[in-house]
Design an enzyme around this catalytic site. Sequence first.
Site, short mmCIF file in Angstrom:
data_model
loop_
_atom_site.label_atom_id
_atom_site.label_comp_id
_atom_site.label_asym_id
_atom_site.label_seq_id
_atom_site.Cartn_x
_atom_site.Cartn_y
_atom_site.Cartn_z
N LYS A 78 0.68 -1.53 -0.77
CA LYS A 78 0.47 0.26 0.11
C LYS A 78 0.35 1.12 -0.33
CE LYS A 78 -4.75 1.08 -0.06
NZ LYS A 78 -5.66 0.24 0.06
N GLY A 170 -22.41 3.78 4.07
CA GLY A 170 -21.60 4.45 2.74
C GLY A 170 -22.72 4.17 1.55
N GLY A 172 -21.93 4.69 -1.31
CA GLY A 172 -20.98 5.13 -2.44
C GLY A 172 -20.94 3.84 -3.58
N ASN A 173 -19.55 3.38 -3.79
CA ASN A 173 -19.38 2.46 -5.38
C ASN A 173 -20.01 1.85 -4.72
OD1 ASN A 173 -18.47 4.63 -7.43
ND2 ASN A 173 -16.66 4.89 -6.40
N VAL A 174 -19.59 0.67 -3.59
CA VAL A 174 -19.64 -0.60 -3.38
C VAL A 174 -20.71 -0.51 -2.34
CG1 VAL A 174 -18.67 -2.21 -1.86
CG2 VAL A 174 -17.05 -0.28 -2.93
P1 NAI Z 1 -16.46 5.49 -2.61
O1 NAI Z 1 -15.98 6.95 -1.75
O2 NAI Z 1 -17.39 5.20 -3.57
O3 NAI Z 1 -17.87 5.96 -1.27
C1 NAI Z 1 -17.94 5.43 -0.01
C2 NAI Z 1 -19.58 6.44 0.66
O4 NAI Z 1 -19.24 6.63 1.91
C3 NAI Z 1 -19.17 7.80 0.41
O5 NAI Z 1 -20.66 7.82 -0.77
C4 NAI Z 1 -18.89 8.58 1.35
O6 NAI Z 1 -20.16 9.87 1.58
C5 NAI Z 1 -19.23 7.47 1.87
N1 NAI Z 1 -19.13 7.91 3.54
C6 NAI Z 1 -18.18 8.50 4.26
N2 NAI Z 1 -18.16 8.69 5.85
C7 NAI Z 1 -19.16 8.40 5.78
C8 NAI Z 1 -20.05 8.35 6.53
N3 NAI Z 1 -19.57 8.44 8.60
N4 NAI Z 1 -21.47 7.79 6.85
C9 NAI Z 1 -22.36 7.41 5.96
N5 NAI Z 1 -21.31 7.40 4.62
C10 NAI Z 1 -19.99 8.09 4.98
O7 NAI Z 1 -15.67 4.48 -1.84
P2 NAI Z 1 -15.80 2.39 -2.20
O8 NAI Z 1 -15.23 2.58 -2.90
O9 NAI Z 1 -18.02 2.46 -1.74
O10 NAI Z 1 -15.20 2.21 -0.47
C11 NAI Z 1 -16.12 1.53 0.30
C12 NAI Z 1 -15.01 1.26 1.64
O11 NAI Z 1 -15.23 -0.46 1.10
C13 NAI Z 1 -14.00 1.54 1.38
O12 NAI Z 1 -13.23 1.42 2.78
C14 NAI Z 1 -13.09 1.69 0.78
O13 NAI Z 1 -11.21 1.14 1.68
C15 NAI Z 1 -13.56 -0.51 1.11
N6 NAI Z 1 -13.55 -1.07 -0.53
C16 NAI Z 1 -13.66 -0.78 -1.23
C17 NAI Z 1 -12.94 -1.70 -2.58
C18 NAI Z 1 -13.82 -0.84 -4.12
O14 NAI Z 1 -13.62 -1.95 -4.78
N7 NAI Z 1 -14.07 0.07 -4.27
C19 NAI Z 1 -12.41 -3.02 -2.30
C20 NAI Z 1 -12.06 -3.75 -1.31
C21 NAI Z 1 -12.48 -2.20 0.00
#
Ligand code: NAI
Length: 342
Positions: A78, A170, A172-174
């Site tokens: 990382k 959250g 977001g993407n996932v």
């Molecule tokens: P993202 O940035 O697309 O989505 C995260 C979402 O959480 C955002 O919509 C944000 O506004 C929201 N958020 C942030 N703080 C918050 C809170 N306190 N309460 C409610 N919502 C909140 O990120 P993504 O890609 O969806 O990843 C989500 C998690 O999964 C992260 O921890 C990431 O490290 C983990 N992850 C993601 C992978 C991927 O393929 N994208 C792979 C493995 C792990």
Amino acid sequence: ILDDFTNRDFEQIVLCRDPEAGLESVIAVHDTTLGPSLGGVRMRAYPTRADAVADAMNLAQAMTYKAALAGVALGGGKSVINVDPRVANRDEILVAHAKYIASLGGRYIPGVDMGTSVRDLELIGRHVPVASSQRGDPSYFTARGVVRSIEVALEAADRAVAGARVAIQGLGNVGLHAARMLAQAGAQVFGADIDPQRVRRAVDEIDLVAVDLDDVLLADVDVVAPCAGGGVIDERVVAGLRASILVGAANNMLSHDALARDLRERNIIHVPDFVANAGGLLAVEAEIHDAEDGLTERVDAIADTARDILARSASTQADTVSVALAMAREVVENKRKHRPYF
Ligand code: NAI
């Protein structure tokens, strides 16, 4: 740092500075026994330099175990750039960081992480031997593995997804992909996001029930799925959880590993994050090795690993994080014994 480096079996930590570009970064290579180390480039201003190093190390170590349990021939790495991602000379900083990555000769393969984008990885990719995350977003596959793990946890509780109530932190993407799949399978999906637009999108699209940001982890549901930041599950949340299942995507969601014991004592079924969220890594591996065939099946096989971990935990009384870590270390050790000296 030096004590941590030795005690936690790190192969290499690179502290990088380029005062002219304004770069201050860390590259953590935890273990390359299974293959070159892979992990995202996180860009974020940390409260202290020690926090930046600690984050890089924790995330790199989790990547080793994630790869080992997903059967991926990659190691754990990382890097973090300790700079606010809104900085004006962002490209210059990314290129300066890429030059340090290049100096490792392929031992560390960068990918997208918090604060960086596919475009940033294209830029870094011009300066390093191998980079990932240039073909698109792996988050559908991450969500798919999380949903498979939720199914296994529900199955262990003699429940099915249809009719289950799931709260996602959250969207977001996932989180949104997971919400879609769960809703389609008949679950009642609740969710919260600090970005109101993301909540609205989910409400419009899948009839998600919006809940308060402060309540989402303690909601009266069957499953809580953290899909936002790490460290959100602390003593207070573990004590107050009303759900009987905790499975999500957020990396390092437990603020420390010992909380897994408390979850077990409370009979809360927990599939560790580095097991449930490995779908993204499998997608990235397919990209690097140009082997997209069978990817969906490999992601769905996360269910078998999750089932095995829950069964071993039930029969040994050990918590699921300890069980999963022991299994992952065994995979790495077996490979170490059989690999040729380099
Ligand atoms: P993202 O940035 O697309 O989505 C995260 C979402 O959480 C955002 O919509 C944000 O506004 C929201 N958020 C942030 N703080 C918050 C809170 N306190 N309460 C409610 N919502 C909140 O990120 P993504 O890609 O969806 O990843 C989500 C998690 O999964 C992260 O921890 C990431 O490290 C983990 N992850 C993601 C992978 C991927 O393929 N994208 C792979 C493995 C792990």
